[in-house]
Scaffold this active site. Structure first.
Site, PDB file in Angstrom:
ATOM      1  N   GLY A   1       3.832   7.943   2.996  1.00 41.68           N
ATOM      2  CA  GLY A   1       4.801   6.872   2.846  1.00 41.68           C
ATOM      3  C   GLY A   1       4.207   5.622   2.248  1.00 41.68           C
ATOM      4  O   GLY A   1       3.057   5.599   1.818  1.00 41.68           O
ATOM      5  N   SER A   2       5.039   4.567   2.224  1.00 44.59           N
ATOM      6  CA  SER A   2       4.653   3.288   1.650  1.00 44.59           C
ATOM      7  C   SER A   2       4.667   2.210   2.717  1.00 44.59           C
ATOM      8  O   SER A   2       5.449   2.276   3.669  1.00 44.59           O
ATOM      9  CB  SER A   2       5.622   2.906   0.510  1.00 44.59           C
ATOM     10  OG  SER A   2       5.656   3.913  -0.480  1.00 44.59           O
ATOM     11  N   VAL A   3       3.817   1.194   2.529  1.00 41.40           N
ATOM     12  CA  VAL A   3       3.702   0.117   3.505  1.00 41.40           C
ATOM     13  C   VAL A   3       4.142  -1.188   2.845  1.00 41.40           C
ATOM     14  O   VAL A   3       3.676  -1.536   1.752  1.00 41.40           O
ATOM     15  CB  VAL A   3       2.261  -0.017   4.027  1.00 41.40           C
ATOM     16  CG1 VAL A   3       2.187  -1.116   5.088  1.00 41.40           C
ATOM     17  CG2 VAL A   3       1.770   1.305   4.607  1.00 41.40           C
TER      18      VAL A   3
ATOM     19  N   GLY B   1       0.431   5.416   1.037  1.00 40.38           N
ATOM     20  CA  GLY B   1      -0.413   6.398   1.690  1.00 40.38           C
ATOM     21  C   GLY B   1       0.064   7.808   1.465  1.00 40.38           C
ATOM     22  O   GLY B   1       0.929   8.068   0.617  1.00 40.38           O
ATOM     23  N   SER B   2      -0.495   8.745   2.237  1.00 40.57           N
ATOM     24  CA  SER B   2      -0.182  10.160   2.064  1.00 40.57           C
ATOM     25  C   SER B   2       1.276  10.470   2.360  1.00 40.57           C
ATOM     26  O   SER B   2       1.890  11.298   1.705  1.00 40.57           O
ATOM     27  CB  SER B   2      -1.081  11.002   2.976  1.00 40.57           C
ATOM     28  OG  SER B   2      -2.445  10.763   2.701  1.00 40.57           O
TER      29      SER B   2
ATOM     30  N   GLY C   1       0.818  -1.208   0.000  1.00 40.06           N
ATOM     31  CA  GLY C   1       0.000   0.000   0.000  1.00 40.06           C
ATOM     32  C   GLY C   1       0.847   1.251   0.000  1.00 40.06           C
ATOM     33  O   GLY C   1       1.996   1.249   0.409  1.00 40.06           O
TER      34      GLY C   1
ATOM     35  N   LYS D   1       5.713   0.607   7.716  1.00 39.07           N
ATOM     36  CA  LYS D   1       5.377   1.871   7.058  1.00 39.07           C
ATOM     37  C   LYS D   1       6.627   2.737   7.009  1.00 39.07           C
ATOM     38  O   LYS D   1       7.123   3.196   8.033  1.00 39.07           O
ATOM     39  CB  LYS D   1       4.261   2.586   7.819  1.00 39.07           C
ATOM     40  CG  LYS D   1       3.849   3.918   7.200  1.00 39.07           C
ATOM     41  CD  LYS D   1       2.710   4.543   8.004  1.00 39.07           C
ATOM     42  CE  LYS D   1       2.277   5.865   7.407  1.00 39.07           C
ATOM     43  NZ  LYS D   1       1.173   6.479   8.188  1.00 39.07           N
TER      44      LYS D   1
ATOM     45  N   ASP E   1      -8.547  11.308  10.253  1.00 38.63           N
ATOM     46  CA  ASP E   1      -8.406  10.750   8.902  1.00 38.63           C
ATOM     47  C   ASP E   1      -9.073   9.389   8.782  1.00 38.63           C
ATOM     48  O   ASP E   1      -8.482   8.437   8.265  1.00 38.63           O
ATOM     49  CB  ASP E   1      -6.922  10.640   8.532  1.00 38.63           C
ATOM     50  CG  ASP E   1      -6.708  10.508   7.008  1.00 38.63           C
ATOM     51  OD1 ASP E   1      -7.650  10.817   6.251  1.00 38.63           O
ATOM     52  OD2 ASP E   1      -5.618  10.087   6.590  1.00 38.63           O
TER      53      ASP E   1
END
Length: 1022
Positions: free
Chosen positions: A718-720, A715-716, A713, A734, A840
């Site tokens: 960073g990456s997971v 996100g706003s 995934g 993350k 959020d």
């Protein structure tokens, strides 16, 4: 000559145009007056109401086309959340036939001027907040066909004058506070098909004249104060399909031929009255019956053995009567007959006079059966292993009977089971290890039996379990650490009155949501684990009558909500801790029969003799005079010497402390000069010392070098990545993109938010990493538990060729997710150490574990309400800009307002509506001022099934089956779903109000969501 002929030809058109303009101006003023009385129009429904557009083209306005052109005949603005009052000038719309303003927030009274609407046929003002009395003048609206004023706050008597409406087909006044009696003259409403007066404060008897209403199909008088007997004439209304008299004080018996005289009956509900006598066998002659709800009466005799002829029967609720079975008569014949009812969903026989051996035919009931209760009877025999055939069971209640034998292992195959009540029987043998397979089990009650053996470690697999009671059995062995590691346990864990041995595992500290723990009257030994101090929700702690030793751990001071504590009859020693008198919630304390010594405190719970007990501790002194303990004279002298010693030590310690402060000042100056050389050891890492440290290299190796194959995934900030760490198993890593503005502060916010919160519905933070890469770049990452079922986003909006493609969340699964998310936010807003605003909430931030339990994650935008708590200054609203994601952001945030818990409630409301409709709030479907909320509002409550995401119904509702409707909905199940969806949509709409003060409190959301779940699963029937 030509000009004269032209004028003659155009004259009719000119006259018509003049008439139209005149007519238009006649209705224009009442419409504008109505608009002026509206104070809130969140969906902008009245935006088109201006004189640049012809009034007949305004939203909700319909005009006549022929007989009276351009005169308003219909005004329909229902379910638009309009606020304000009803303008009396509406009565000037003299040709009005339809007035529908239901499902809004209108207040004030129904105008008396409505009496002049002589052409009115439909009047619907339901689901508002109207007050006052119903105008008797409505009787002058002689053309009325439908009058619906239900779900308001109307009071006073029902106007007798309404009986003068000769054409009326339906009169709905339910859910108000109307008083008085039902007018006998209502028998004159010869065309009436529906009379709905439930949920008021009506008294007196049911008028015999209602039996004159030969066209009546629905008579609903439930939840009033009606008394007396039901007139015999009512049972001769052959057109009736719904008869609901529940929740009154009616008496008498049902006529023996009721099924013959009411052949169209589909629902009969008489619960909570004083009916007696037998249940008529003739009910089975009303072949369309789906609901028979007769509980909480005094019915006697046998359950009719021919109910199996009712092939559409969905609910058979006969609890709390005096019905018999088992000895003589028809015995258990009725149960054999019910095996023919393939749509049977609820079978309730709780608290009757049913006795005899439980027949094996119970396992042949419908596989649709979700609710089965035979509790509080005299049923004997054993539970047949064939019970595994009831694959649809969600609740099984056999408590308070005479059942013997072992609990069959096959119960572990009932995968949907959520409640299992077998307490107060004579069951023996072990607790089946197969119960650990019931992944959805929430309640397990096995107390007061003769169960033996150990507690299975497999119970530690029950990640949905909230309540476990195995007290008053013969269980032995140690308490499994797997069991006391279940953070899902929230109501109580009761292991009392067994023969359990060993210590209380330190893992008990993981019961962070538990309110009551009872391990009393066992053979437990060792010390009281200090980890108990982590269970900060605990209100009741009972550990008496064991062999615990040593002192009361100081960590129990953290149990600020503790109300009752019983540590009596153990081998505890040392002094009674002073903190016990500071626990303001503590109302009962029992420390008797231990080996405590020293002075007894005198304040708090110790101030009241009835609230505390310290007897049987011979070395105690002082305390309240009522305790009559010895005076602490010797001890006071020792305490004086100790005070002198403390003073000396304080002086020496002060000097040492001063030296340390000077050293610390020098160290800080040097650290400041080093600047970025020590930046990787940020302040937040000092607060993360409780977590196992992890290095950049470990994370690099765990994720195959942060490869794209491990990416799960983006996100706003960073990456997971998915990875595997030694000692933690599979994890989600993350990695922050520090080039993105706000990413570093997001890292801080998430650390601060998650380091001190513990809840089963929050993503668990395992550790973090703040270091440098081999290239010298700054690196920050957070490591979470890995949740294998991905995010709610992937399930609601699956992308092509992904693993979730083609899989849908069922209604029950969506309901469970919604309840889980609400529980998480209730904890954040009201039970965390500091009030936390998430900011959020959206589907991608709701993750699902292997049991489909929801966990809220991504606290990168989280705020602490208190500016000086939890370093909230590092995550102030101004520092991170926009507070949330487009479509889920509360409207007030767009105006620069501070983030509050009401903003989270707004996001929850949008999320709930998205789960129900399957539509994103940013869908291309919404334009020209339309949004997800207004789209849903327009269909609530009458058309909810038209906007519900049909994909979640595919699995449970196929189009096959003789009793399916055109959509494949089977009998009462579709009605139950429609009621569920309507209730959930109502909650979603109330949460997503534009004005923050109108939104629900998340605690009320939790309570109502749980109630919805209980009602849908059958916990509450009425």
């Amino acid at each position: 000559m030509f000009l004269r002929m032209l004028v003659l030809l155009l004259l009719p058109l000119l006259i018509s145009s003049s008439t139209n303009l005149s007519s238009n101006s006649t209705d224009l003023l009442p419409l504008l007056s109505f608009k002026a009385s509206i104070t809130m129009d969140p969906s902008k429904a009245l935006a088109s109401w201006n004189q640049t557009i012809h009034p007949c083209q305004w939203q909700g306005v319909v005009c006549a086309a022929r007989k009276h052109p351009n005169r308003v005949t219909s005004l329909s603005l229902d379910s638009l959340n309009l606020a304000g009052s009803l303008s009396p000038s509406i009565a000037n719309l003299s040709f009005l036939q339809v007035l529908q303003l239901g499902g809004n927030q209108l207040q004030g009274q129904v105008p008396q001027s409505f009496t002049y609407l002589t052409h009115l046929k439909h009047l619907n003002l339901s689901f508002n907040s109207l007050v006052g009395e119903i105008p008797a003048g409505l009787a002058n609206c002689s053309s009325l066909l439908y009058l619906d004023l239900s779900n308001n706050q109307l009071e006073g008597a029902i106007p007798v004058a309404l009986s003068g409406l000769p054409k009326l087909l339906q009169l709905a006044l339910y859910s108000n506070t109307l008083t008085g009696t039902i007018p006998t003259s209502f028998g004159n409403l010869s065309s009436l098909a529906g009379l709905l007066l439930a949920g008021n404060n009506l008294e007196g008897s049911i008028p015999d004249t209602l039996g004159w209403l030969s066209h009546l199909q629905s008579l609903q008088l439930a939840i009033n104060g009606l008394s007396g007997e039901v007139p015999a004439s009512i049972y001769n209304l052959s057109s009736l399909h719904t008869l609901n008299f529940g929740g009154n004080r009616l008496r008498g018996s049902l006529p023996h031929d009721i099924g013959d005289t009411l052949p169209s009956l589909q629902s009969v509900s008489m619960y909570g009255n004083q009916f007696e006598g037998p249940i008529p066998i003739s009910l089975a002659n009303a072949s369309g019956l789906q609901f028979i709800i007769l509980d909480n009466n005094s019915f006697t005799g046998a359950v009719p053995p021919n109910f199996g002829a009712l092939l559409n029967l969905s609910w058979l609720v006969l609890s709390n009567n005096q019905l018999e079975a088992g000895d003589g008569g028809h015995g258990w014949t009725f149960l054999d007959s019910l095996t023919n009812c393939s749509y049977l969903h609820y079978l309730e026989l709780y608290s009757n006079e049913i006795r005899g051996e439980l027949p094996k035919s119970i396992a042949n009931l419908s596989t649709e059966l979700s609710w089965l209760t035979l509790g509080h009877n005299r049923v004997s025999g054993s539970i047949p292993p064939e019970v595994e055939n009831l694959v649809g069971l969600e609740a099984l209640f056999f408590e308070e009977n005479l059942l013997t034998g072992a609990i069959p292992d096959t119960i572990g195959k009932l995968k949907l089971l959520q409640s299992l009540w077998l307490f107060d029987n004579k069951l023996s043998g072990p607790v089946p290890a197969s119960l650990g397979n019931l992944s959805q089990l929430s309640e397990l009650y096995l107390q007061v039996n003769e169960l033996q053996g150990t507690i299975p470690t497999s119970l530690g697999n029950l990640r949905s379990l909230t309540t476990l009671n195995v007290s008053y059995n013969n269980l032995s062995g140690e308490i499994p650490e797997e069991l006391v590691s279940l953070s899902s346990l929230s109501r109580y864990l009761d292991l009392a009155y067994n023969s359990l041995t060993g210590t209380l595992p330190s893992e008990v500290g993981r019961l962070i949501n538990l309110k009551e723990l009872n391990v009393s009257n066992n053979r437990l030994s060792g010390v009281i684990p200090g980890s108990l101090g982590r269970c900060q929700v605990l209100e009741f702690l009972y550990m008496d009558s064991n062999f615990f030793r040593s002192t009361i751990p100081a960590s129990l001071e953290n149990l600020k909500g503790l109300r009752e504590l019983n540590l009596s009859r153990n081998n505890l020693s040392g002094q009674i801790p002073d903190f016990l008198q500071s626990l303001n919630s503590l109302r009962y304390l029992n420390l008797s029969f231990n080996d405590f010594e020293g002075e007894v405190p005198t304040t708090g719970v110790f101030a009241e003799l009835a609230a505390s007990s310290v007897e049987g501790n011979d070395e105690l002194c002082g305390g309240s005079p009522n305790l009559r303990l010895q005076v602490c004279s010797v001890r006071n002298e020792r305490r004086t010497r100790a005070s002198v010693l403390v003073l000396v030590l304080s002086v020496v310690g002060g000097a040492v402390l001063l030296c340390l402060l000077i050293c610390l000042l020098v160290f800080c100056c040097r650290r400041h000069r080093h600047g970025k050389q020590t930046s990787s050891r940020d302040y937040y890492m000092e607060d993360m010392h409780k977590f196992t440290r992890v290095s950049y290299t470990e994370l690099y190796n765990a994720t195959n070098g942060f490869s794209s194959s491990s990416l799960i995934g983006v996100g706003s900030f960073g990456s997971v990545y998915r990875g595997a760490l030694e000692g933690n198993g599979e994890v989600a890593v993350k990695v922050l993109n520090l080039e993105r503005k706000g990413a570093a502060k997001s890292f801080v916010a998430e650390c601060d938010a998650l380091k001190n919160v513990r809840h089963r519905n929050l993503v668990k933070l395992l550790t973090s990493c703040s270091a440098a890469t081999p290239e010298g770049d700054e690196f920050k990452a957070l490591v979470y538990e890995f949740l294998p079922n991905g995010s709610l986003e992937e399930w609601l909006h699956p992308k092509p060729n992904l693993e979730h493609q083609g899989r849908n969340l069922s209604p029950v699964q969506r309901l469970n997710v919604a309840v889980d998310v609400a529980a998480a936010f209730e904890y954040l807003h009201h039970h965390a150490q500091t009030e936390i605003v998430h900011c959020d909430l959206k589907p991608s931030n709701v993750l699902l574990d292997s049991d489909m339990v929801a966990h809220v994650g991504d606290f990168g935008l989280a705020r602490f309400v208190s500016a000086d708590a939890g370093r909230s200054s590092h995550v102030s609203p101004a520092s991170l800009g926009l507070k949330g994601s487009i479509g889920y952001i509360a409207p007030e945030y767009g105006m620069g307002r501070q983030a509050t818990i009401r903003g989270d409630v707004y996001s929850y409301g949008v999320l709930l509506l998205e789960m129900l409709t399957g539509l994103r709030p940013t869908s291309d479907k919404f334009n020209d001022g339309l949004n997800l909320r207004s789209y849903v509002q327009a269909s609530y409550p009458e058309k909810v099934m038209e906007i519900i995401d049909q994909s979640m119904l595919q699995e449970d509702y196929s189009t096959s089956g003789a009793n399916s409707d055109s959509k494949g909905n089977k009998g009462g199940r579709s009605e139950g779903l429609e009621q569920l969806f309507a209730s959930l949509i109502r909650i979603g709409l109330r949460c997503s109000e534009e004005e923050p003060k109108l939104r629900m409190d998340i605690r009320d959301v939790c309570r109502e969501m749980t109630t919805c779940k209980q009602i849908f699963l059958g916990v509450e029937l009425h």
